[in-house]
Write an enzyme that holds these catalytic residues in place. Structure first.
Site, PDB file in Angstrom:
ATOM      1  N   ASP A  38       1.652  -0.608 -42.736  1.00 41.80           N
ATOM      2  CA  ASP A  38       1.222  -0.527 -44.130  1.00 41.80           C
ATOM      3  C   ASP A  38       2.242  -1.256 -45.012  1.00 41.80           C
ATOM      4  OD1 ASP A  38      -0.815   1.675 -45.768  1.00 41.80           O
ATOM      5  OD2 ASP A  38       0.751   0.618 -46.900  1.00 41.80           O
ATOM      6  N   HIS A  54     -16.181  -5.000 -39.080  1.00 45.48           N
ATOM      7  CA  HIS A  54     -16.150  -4.409 -40.413  1.00 45.48           C
ATOM      8  C   HIS A  54     -17.031  -3.172 -40.493  1.00 45.48           C
ATOM      9  CE1 HIS A  54     -15.593  -4.252 -44.754  1.00 45.48           C
ATOM     10  NE2 HIS A  54     -16.850  -3.830 -44.774  1.00 45.48           N
ATOM     11  N   ASN A  98      -8.829   8.297 -45.376  1.00 49.15           N
ATOM     12  CA  ASN A  98      -9.386   8.462 -46.713  1.00 49.15           C
ATOM     13  C   ASN A  98     -10.787   7.857 -46.751  1.00 49.15           C
ATOM     14  OD1 ASN A  98      -6.946   9.586 -47.630  1.00 49.15           O
ATOM     15  ND2 ASN A  98      -6.084   7.567 -48.016  1.00 49.15           N
ATOM     16  N   GLY A 104      -9.957   9.237 -51.906  1.00 51.99           N
ATOM     17  CA  GLY A 104      -8.746   8.452 -52.129  1.00 51.99           C
ATOM     18  C   GLY A 104      -8.729   7.117 -51.414  1.00 51.99           C
ATOM     19  N   HIS A 111     -10.050   2.596 -41.912  1.00 48.51           N
ATOM     20  CA  HIS A 111      -8.704   2.538 -41.343  1.00 48.51           C
ATOM     21  C   HIS A 111      -8.154   3.945 -41.172  1.00 48.51           C
ATOM     22  CE1 HIS A 111      -8.429   2.182 -45.743  1.00 48.51           C
ATOM     23  NE2 HIS A 111      -7.319   2.886 -45.665  1.00 48.51           N
ATOM     24  N   HIS A 113      -4.698   5.940 -41.133  1.00 44.07           N
ATOM     25  CA  HIS A 113      -3.252   5.929 -41.393  1.00 44.07           C
ATOM     26  C   HIS A 113      -2.570   6.766 -40.309  1.00 44.07           C
ATOM     27  CE1 HIS A 113      -3.336   4.699 -45.767  1.00 44.07           C
ATOM     28  NE2 HIS A 113      -4.572   5.142 -45.662  1.00 44.07           N
TER      29      HIS A 113
END
Ligand code: 5GP
Ligand code: ZN
Length: 124
Positions: A38, A54, A98, A104, A111, A113
């Site tokens: 990130d 995608h 998110n 958020g 993705h 995190h």
């Protein structure tokens, strides 16, 4: 799916990162998954796992994606250790996805995190 696919927005930043059109600090890649650090880390270890294909968000996920998402989840512990997270249970890591405005989400390419490392963290 390339960024020029009819199903991917031309301006999707994560499609461009997966395609190597925008530079990133790569952690891992294979035929279907791309992983990179990130750009604004919240924690000493903070990387993002994305499908090369995608998909806007978890809201688009159906049973046909179970294999791909399972492979992403199964890859995370190995990469977390490789990136410096201490082993469970003293160490460990956090995984966050998110989804949508109220979830958020800022970048609309699905993705995961993965965050870890010694506390305190910038957030959470
Ligand atoms: P979201 O809020 O959508 O869950 O998280 C998007 C994440 O992508 C943020 O943590 C942000 O720092 C990261 N990000 C946004 N643009 C870029 C970029 O161009 N390169 C990298 N490596 N990370 C990015
Ligand atoms: Zn995309």
């Amino acid at each position: 799916m390339s960024p020029s696919s009819p199903h991917a927005p031309d301006n999707c930043i994560f499609c461009k990162i997966a395609a190597g059109q925008i530079p990133s600090r790569k952690v891992y890649e294979d035929d279907e998954i791309f992983v990179f650090h990130d750009i604004h880390p919240w924690a000493p270890v903070h990387f993002l796992m994305i499908p090369r294909t995608h998909m806007a968000s978890m809201a688009d996920v159906g049973p046909e994606h179970a294999g791909l998402l399972g492979r992403m989840m199964a890859l995370a512990p190995r990469l977390a250790l490789e990136q410096g997270c201490k082993p469970y249970p003293e160490g460990g890591f956090r995984m966050v996805v998110n989804t949508g405005a109220e979830g958020g989400q800022e970048v609309h390419h699905l993705h995961i995190h993965v965050m870890g490392g010694p506390r305190p963290w910038l957030k959470g």
